[in-house]
Design a protein around this motif. Structure first.
Motif, PDB file in Angstrom:
ATOM      1  N   ASN A 396       0.825  -1.173  -0.025  1.00 49.73           N
ATOM      2  CA  ASN A 396       0.146  -0.092   0.101  1.00 49.73           C
ATOM      3  C   ASN A 396       0.968   1.315  -0.032  1.00 49.73           C
ATOM      4  N   GLY A 397       0.627   2.171  -0.832  1.00 50.37           N
ATOM      5  CA  GLY A 397       1.284   3.596  -1.062  1.00 50.37           C
ATOM      6  C   GLY A 397       2.338   3.293  -2.156  1.00 50.37           C
ATOM      7  N   ASP A 398       2.320   2.276  -2.753  1.00 45.54           N
ATOM      8  CA  ASP A 398       3.212   2.053  -4.042  1.00 45.54           C
ATOM      9  C   ASP A 398       2.172   2.321  -5.227  1.00 45.54           C
ATOM     10  N   GLY A 399       1.990   3.445  -5.589  1.00 44.49           N
ATOM     11  CA  GLY A 399       0.904   3.993  -6.469  1.00 44.49           C
ATOM     12  C   GLY A 399      -0.324   4.393  -5.893  1.00 44.49           C
ATOM     13  N   TRP A 400      -1.503   4.477  -6.608  1.00 40.14           N
ATOM     14  CA  TRP A 400      -2.608   4.913  -6.165  1.00 40.14           C
ATOM     15  C   TRP A 400      -3.344   3.444  -5.423  1.00 40.14           C
ATOM     16  N   THR A 401      -3.018   3.145  -4.343  1.00 37.77           N
ATOM     17  CA  THR A 401      -3.354   1.815  -3.962  1.00 37.77           C
ATOM     18  C   THR A 401      -4.711   1.889  -3.222  1.00 37.77           C
ATOM     19  N   ASN A 402      -5.683   2.885  -3.426  1.00 37.40           N
ATOM     20  CA  ASN A 402      -6.538   3.107  -2.960  1.00 37.40           C
ATOM     21  C   ASN A 402      -7.547   1.755  -2.726  1.00 37.40           C
ATOM     22  N   TRP A 403      -7.406   1.094  -3.803  1.00 39.79           N
ATOM     23  CA  TRP A 403      -8.536  -0.163  -3.866  1.00 39.79           C
ATOM     24  C   TRP A 403      -7.946  -1.285  -3.339  1.00 39.79           C
ATOM     25  N   ASN A 404      -6.679  -1.308  -2.965  1.00 37.55           N
ATOM     26  CA  ASN A 404      -5.741  -2.446  -2.490  1.00 37.55           C
ATOM     27  C   ASN A 404      -6.237  -2.725  -0.806  1.00 37.55           C
ATOM     28  N   MET A 405      -6.996  -2.158  -0.321  1.00 36.60           N
ATOM     29  CA  MET A 405      -7.518  -2.095   0.967  1.00 36.60           C
ATOM     30  C   MET A 405      -8.866  -2.271   1.174  1.00 36.60           C
ATOM     31  N   SER A 406      -9.517  -2.851   2.286  1.00 38.65           N
ATOM     32  CA  SER A 406     -10.974  -2.761   2.460  1.00 38.65           C
ATOM     33  C   SER A 406     -11.352  -1.412   2.911  1.00 38.65           C
ATOM     34  N   TRP A 407     -12.656  -1.188   2.650  1.00 35.95           N
ATOM     35  CA  TRP A 407     -13.326   0.271   3.031  1.00 35.95           C
ATOM     36  C   TRP A 407     -13.123   0.379   4.366  1.00 35.95           C
ATOM     37  N   GLU A 408     -13.320  -0.444   5.356  1.00 41.38           N
ATOM     38  CA  GLU A 408     -13.067  -0.168   6.858  1.00 41.38           C
ATOM     39  C   GLU A 408     -11.524   0.284   6.970  1.00 41.38           C
ATOM     40  N   GLU A 409     -10.595  -0.470   6.248  1.00 34.79           N
ATOM     41  CA  GLU A 409      -9.182   0.008   6.575  1.00 34.79           C
ATOM     42  C   GLU A 409      -9.043   1.349   5.662  1.00 34.79           C
TER      43      GLU A 409
END
Length: 417
Positions: A396-409
């Motif tokens: 996470n953070g290596d690019g636009w990783t907004n969708w690489n985590m759950s909504w709650e996270e």
């Protein structure tokens, strides 16, 4: 009333004479009452509503008091206050808040704002102007049908020398993919204490409406995504009202800005390392399946959900500065960046013979020259690509990783959640 002289005479008189004495006493009493009434002018006896009681009322029922006049007053900012911050609220007192009107003007023009009648507060819709005098008029109907009012003035602060510039990665009129985050960058790190207020001043409006939230990816950058991918063909508008917002250590936001953009059709690319195939779906329907080659064991591709960050029809990959011994410098066609660390989708004619069979890349998603152009012509910045089954997970953070985590996270990165 007892008159001793008359009663004594009555007792001593014969029976016939006693009757005449009673008549005489009655006559004297009547004349005494008439004289008393005549001497009192127009006053009436107390049992007829007389005495000092006002006309039209009775002694047992005092007259109704007149309703008290409603009063209003501006309590903040103080009258003639100087150096008032641009987002200051106007506070007032009123005995009739439901019917109280508040108007704020500057240079003859009314300032947009909202009134909370319960809290007796007026709030500006956007930051006020620097070094400007404002007039506050508060009014409410009075009991006599007239209006009770109060007026006060204040002057805002001069523009400070320490201002923070805020810029939007996206611009008006752009069309982007369903995975595109909204990105705001700041010219200076924002201390945690002030981040909630900064978020509060950045309002996103989606049509149709969609739930979303800002997340701080660093002290100088904040990104916004909806709960699920943007709905295809949505309209997105966001206003960033940071002029005059305090940002710590004497720094203030410099300006306001707005961005109006649109979301395109939905395109999702799915890459499976086991099959070494990419499946391309548009609006839920498969439109292409093509072979790929991913990163070899020593330089594996990352598994995770990414989006297209930038596109270049022709570029050069040069890693010689990072690795003078094993680095390379290679012309590349149809490149689409997925990570900051250098993972791309791109044409790789040198690996066409093994695409769909073996992984030979330095971590990129290799496709043929023809398929590279086919994809490039159809994708938008913000289109989604999901890679699965590789030896390495996307950080996470290596690019636009907004969708690489759950909504709650994801929501945990907001200072308003």
């Amino acid at each position: 009333m007892e008159m001793d002289g008359f009663r004594s005479a009555e007792r001593s008189a014969p029976a016939g004479r006693r009757g005449r004495l009673r008549l005489a006493v009655a006559a004297v009493l009547a004349s005494t009452l008439l004289l008393t009434t005549a001497c009192s002018g127009d006053d009436k006896p107390s049992w007829q509503g007389g005495g000092n009681t006002p006309e039209g009322t009775s002694a047992s029922q005092p007259p109704a008091s007149q309703p008290a006049l409603s009063t209003v007053a501006v309590t903040s900012p103080a009258a003639d206050a100087k150096s008032v911050e641009l987002w200051s609220e106007v506070k007032y007192n009123s005995e009739d808040p439901a019917n109280t009107e508040v108007k704020v003007t500057a240079k003859g023009k009314e300032v947009k704002g909202t009134v909370d009648k319960d809290a007796k507060v007026w709030r500006p819709a956007e930051g006020l102007a620097w070094n400007t005098t404002y007039t506050v008029d508060v009014s409410t109907p009075a009991a006599d049908g007239k209006t009770t009012s109060a007026t006060s003035t204040f002057t805002t602060m001069k523009e400070p020398s320490k201002v923070v510039r805020a810029t939007s990665f996206l611009a008006d009129g752009q069309k982007v993919g369903v995975g595109m985050p909204l990105i705001m960058k700041f010219g200076r790190a924002i201390p945690e204490k002030y981040r909630a207020e900064v978020e509060r001043r950045m309002v996103v409006t989606a049509t149709p409406a969609q739930e979303g939230v800002w997340r701080w990816s660093s002290p100088t950058e904040v990104q916004y995504r909806p709960k699920t991918y943007w709905k295809p063909n949505s309209k997105i508008f966001y206003s960033v009202n940071l002029k005059g917002v305090e940002m710590g250590d004497g720094w203030y936001g410099r300006t306001n800005l707005t961005v109006d953009l649109s979301i395109g059709r939905e395109m999702i690319m799915t890459v499976n390392n086991k099959t070494k195939q990419m499946t391309v779906k548009q609006d839920g329907k498969v439109i292409k399946t093509l072979p790929v080659s991913l990163g070899k064991a020593s330089t594996p591709s990352a598994s995770g959900t990414m989006v297209v960050m930038e596109k270049a029809a022709h570029t050069v990959f040069d890693t010689t500065d990072e690795d003078p011994v094993n680095g390379y410098k290679t012309p590349i066609d149809w490149a689409q960046r997925l990570t900051y660390s250098g993972q791309f989708i791109h044409a790789a004619p040198w690996s066409e013979g093994v695409q769909g069979k073996r992984n030979v890349s330095h971590g990129c998603v290799n496709v043929s020259e023809a398929m590279g152009k086919w994809l490039f012509d159809r994708t938008l910045m913000g289109d989604v690509i999901v890679v699965s089954g590789t030896e390495e997970k996307l950080k996470n953070g290596d690019g636009w990783t907004n969708w690489n985590m759950s909504w709650e996270e994801y929501k945990k990165g907001s200072y308003l959640s």
